[in-house]
Design an enzyme around this catalytic site. Structure first.
Site, mmCIF file in Angstrom:
data_model
loop_
_atom_site.group_PDB
_atom_site.id
_atom_site.type_symbol
_atom_site.label_atom_id
_atom_site.label_comp_id
_atom_site.label_asym_id
_atom_site.label_seq_id
_atom_site.Cartn_x
_atom_site.Cartn_y
_atom_site.Cartn_z
ATOM 1 N N CYS A 87 4.826 -0.879 -0.431
ATOM 2 C CA CYS A 87 5.529 -0.722 -1.712
ATOM 3 C C CYS A 87 7.044 -0.655 -1.469
ATOM 4 O O CYS A 87 7.823 -1.203 -2.248
ATOM 5 C CB CYS A 87 5.040 0.509 -2.461
ATOM 6 S SG CYS A 87 3.441 0.270 -3.272
ATOM 7 N N HIS B 287 -2.430 -0.350 1.730
ATOM 8 C CA HIS B 287 -2.026 -1.207 0.604
ATOM 9 C C HIS B 287 -2.649 -2.569 0.938
ATOM 10 O O HIS B 287 -2.326 -3.154 1.989
ATOM 11 C CB HIS B 287 -0.487 -1.260 0.505
ATOM 12 C CG HIS B 287 0.039 -2.067 -0.639
ATOM 13 N ND1 HIS B 287 1.019 -1.590 -1.516
ATOM 14 C CD2 HIS B 287 -0.249 -3.319 -1.053
ATOM 15 C CE1 HIS B 287 1.298 -2.519 -2.409
ATOM 16 N NE2 HIS B 287 0.537 -3.589 -2.153
ATOM 17 N N ASN C 47 -8.634 -6.257 6.788
ATOM 18 C CA ASN C 47 -9.220 -5.042 7.353
ATOM 19 C C ASN C 47 -9.468 -4.066 6.210
ATOM 20 O O ASN C 47 -8.563 -3.801 5.415
ATOM 21 C CB ASN C 47 -8.267 -4.427 8.384
ATOM 22 C CG ASN C 47 -8.078 -5.317 9.603
ATOM 23 O OD1 ASN C 47 -9.006 -5.989 10.040
ATOM 24 N ND2 ASN C 47 -6.866 -5.346 10.145
ATOM 25 N N ASP D 271 4.558 -10.220 9.976
ATOM 26 C CA ASP D 271 4.094 -8.973 10.578
ATOM 27 C C ASP D 271 5.083 -8.548 11.668
ATOM 28 O O ASP D 271 5.542 -9.367 12.466
ATOM 29 C CB ASP D 271 2.689 -9.169 11.177
ATOM 30 C CG ASP D 271 2.009 -7.847 11.466
ATOM 31 O OD1 ASP D 271 1.012 -7.528 10.799
ATOM 32 O OD2 ASP D 271 2.476 -7.117 12.368
ATOM 33 N N HIS E 34 -3.872 -6.084 1.869
ATOM 34 C CA HIS E 34 -3.134 -7.228 2.409
ATOM 35 C C HIS E 34 -4.073 -8.159 3.145
ATOM 36 O O HIS E 34 -5.088 -7.726 3.702
ATOM 37 C CB HIS E 34 -2.001 -6.770 3.342
ATOM 38 C CG HIS E 34 -2.441 -5.823 4.417
ATOM 39 N ND1 HIS E 34 -2.657 -4.485 4.174
ATOM 40 C CD2 HIS E 34 -2.726 -6.024 5.732
ATOM 41 C CE1 HIS E 34 -3.038 -3.899 5.305
ATOM 42 N NE2 HIS E 34 -3.102 -4.805 6.251
ATOM 43 N N HIS F 185 -4.082 -10.800 6.329
ATOM 44 C CA HIS F 185 -3.377 -11.303 7.507
ATOM 45 C C HIS F 185 -3.598 -12.819 7.577
ATOM 46 O O HIS F 185 -4.741 -13.271 7.518
ATOM 47 C CB HIS F 185 -3.947 -10.709 8.796
ATOM 48 C CG HIS F 185 -3.775 -9.236 8.940
ATOM 49 N ND1 HIS F 185 -2.833 -8.669 9.771
ATOM 50 C CD2 HIS F 185 -4.432 -8.194 8.367
ATOM 51 C CE1 HIS F 185 -2.930 -7.342 9.711
ATOM 52 N NE2 HIS F 185 -3.894 -7.019 8.863
HETATM 53 P P1 AMP Z 1 -3.719 -3.372 8.986
HETATM 54 O O1 AMP Z 1 -4.029 -2.887 10.374
HETATM 55 O O2 AMP Z 1 -4.701 -4.385 8.483
HETATM 56 O O3 AMP Z 1 -3.500 -2.225 8.014
HETATM 57 O O4 AMP Z 1 -2.368 -4.169 9.113
HETATM 58 C C1 AMP Z 1 -1.110 -3.586 8.952
HETATM 59 C C2 AMP Z 1 -0.127 -4.507 9.630
HETATM 60 O O5 AMP Z 1 1.174 -4.134 9.184
HETATM 61 C C3 AMP Z 1 -0.121 -4.431 11.160
HETATM 62 O O6 AMP Z 1 -0.456 -5.701 11.706
HETATM 63 C C4 AMP Z 1 1.330 -4.024 11.488
HETATM 64 O O7 AMP Z 1 1.827 -4.672 12.633
HETATM 65 C C5 AMP Z 1 2.067 -4.416 10.233
HETATM 66 N N1 AMP Z 1 3.291 -3.670 9.957
HETATM 67 C C6 AMP Z 1 3.508 -2.346 10.104
HETATM 68 N N2 AMP Z 1 4.751 -2.026 9.711
HETATM 69 C C7 AMP Z 1 5.341 -3.182 9.303
HETATM 70 C C8 AMP Z 1 6.629 -3.518 8.792
HETATM 71 N N3 AMP Z 1 7.590 -2.583 8.604
HETATM 72 N N4 AMP Z 1 6.899 -4.807 8.496
HETATM 73 C C9 AMP Z 1 5.951 -5.746 8.689
HETATM 74 N N5 AMP Z 1 4.711 -5.496 9.153
HETATM 75 C C10 AMP Z 1 4.408 -4.234 9.464
HETATM 76 ZN ZN ZN Z 2 1.695 0.302 -1.822
#
Ligand code: AMP
Ligand code: ZN
Length: 117
Positions: free
Chosen positions: A7, A96, A85, A30, A98, A100
């Site tokens: 967010c 939140h 995931n 990412d 998402h 990949h």
């Molecule tokens: P998940 O494990 O499916 O919740 O994926 C979350 C993803 O967010 C991971 O692959 C992280 O590397 C990525 N992530 C964490 N912080 C940031 C950020 N500030 N900007 C971009 N990606 C991020």
């Molecule tokens: Zn959010």
């Protein structure tokens, strides 16, 4: 959601390398890529995970996939994986929703870098 990292990215309170954005969806690189191309496709509406999705979010879910398709098309990706995931046990760390998008290098780059025969 004031305490949600994605967010904050959506509200431009936290920087991100944004590759696509429209009214309902944002996509950014990412921060810790697991493949040469690793992009997160995120609804602007805060939904904690796929578990929390409601019937009324049906169109938004479709939009996320269409954005994935558009990014892949723009980058000329010949093949890619989409991963969601759901829950800690599946490795979800950001609460939140998402998708990949993971892929190798764009094909025009592959051509440029190919070893000449
Ligand atoms: P998940 O494990 O499916 O919740 O994926 C979350 C993803 O967010 C991971 O692959 C992280 O590397 C990525 N992530 C964490 N912080 C940031 C950020 N500030 N900007 C971009 N990606 C991020
Ligand atoms: Zn959010």
């Amino acid at each position: 959601m004031s305490n949600c990292l994605f967010c904050k990215i959506i509200n431009k309170e936290t920087p991100a390398d944004i590759v696509y954005e429209n009214e309902k969806v944002i996509a950014f690189k990412d921060i810790s890529p697991k493949a040469p191309i690793h992009i997160l496709i995120v609804p602007k509406k805060h939904i904690t995970s796929l578990k929390e999705v409601k019937i009324k979010d049906k169109e938004l879910l479709g939009e996320l996939f269409l954005v994935a398709k558009k990014i892949a098309w723009d980058k000329n990706l010949k093949g890619y994986k989409l991963i969601v995931n759901v829950g800690r046990k599946a490795g979800q760390i950001v609460d939140h929703l998402h998708i990949h998008l993971l892929s190798g290098k764009p094909s025009h780059h592959n051509k440029l870098w190919a070893t000449p025969k």
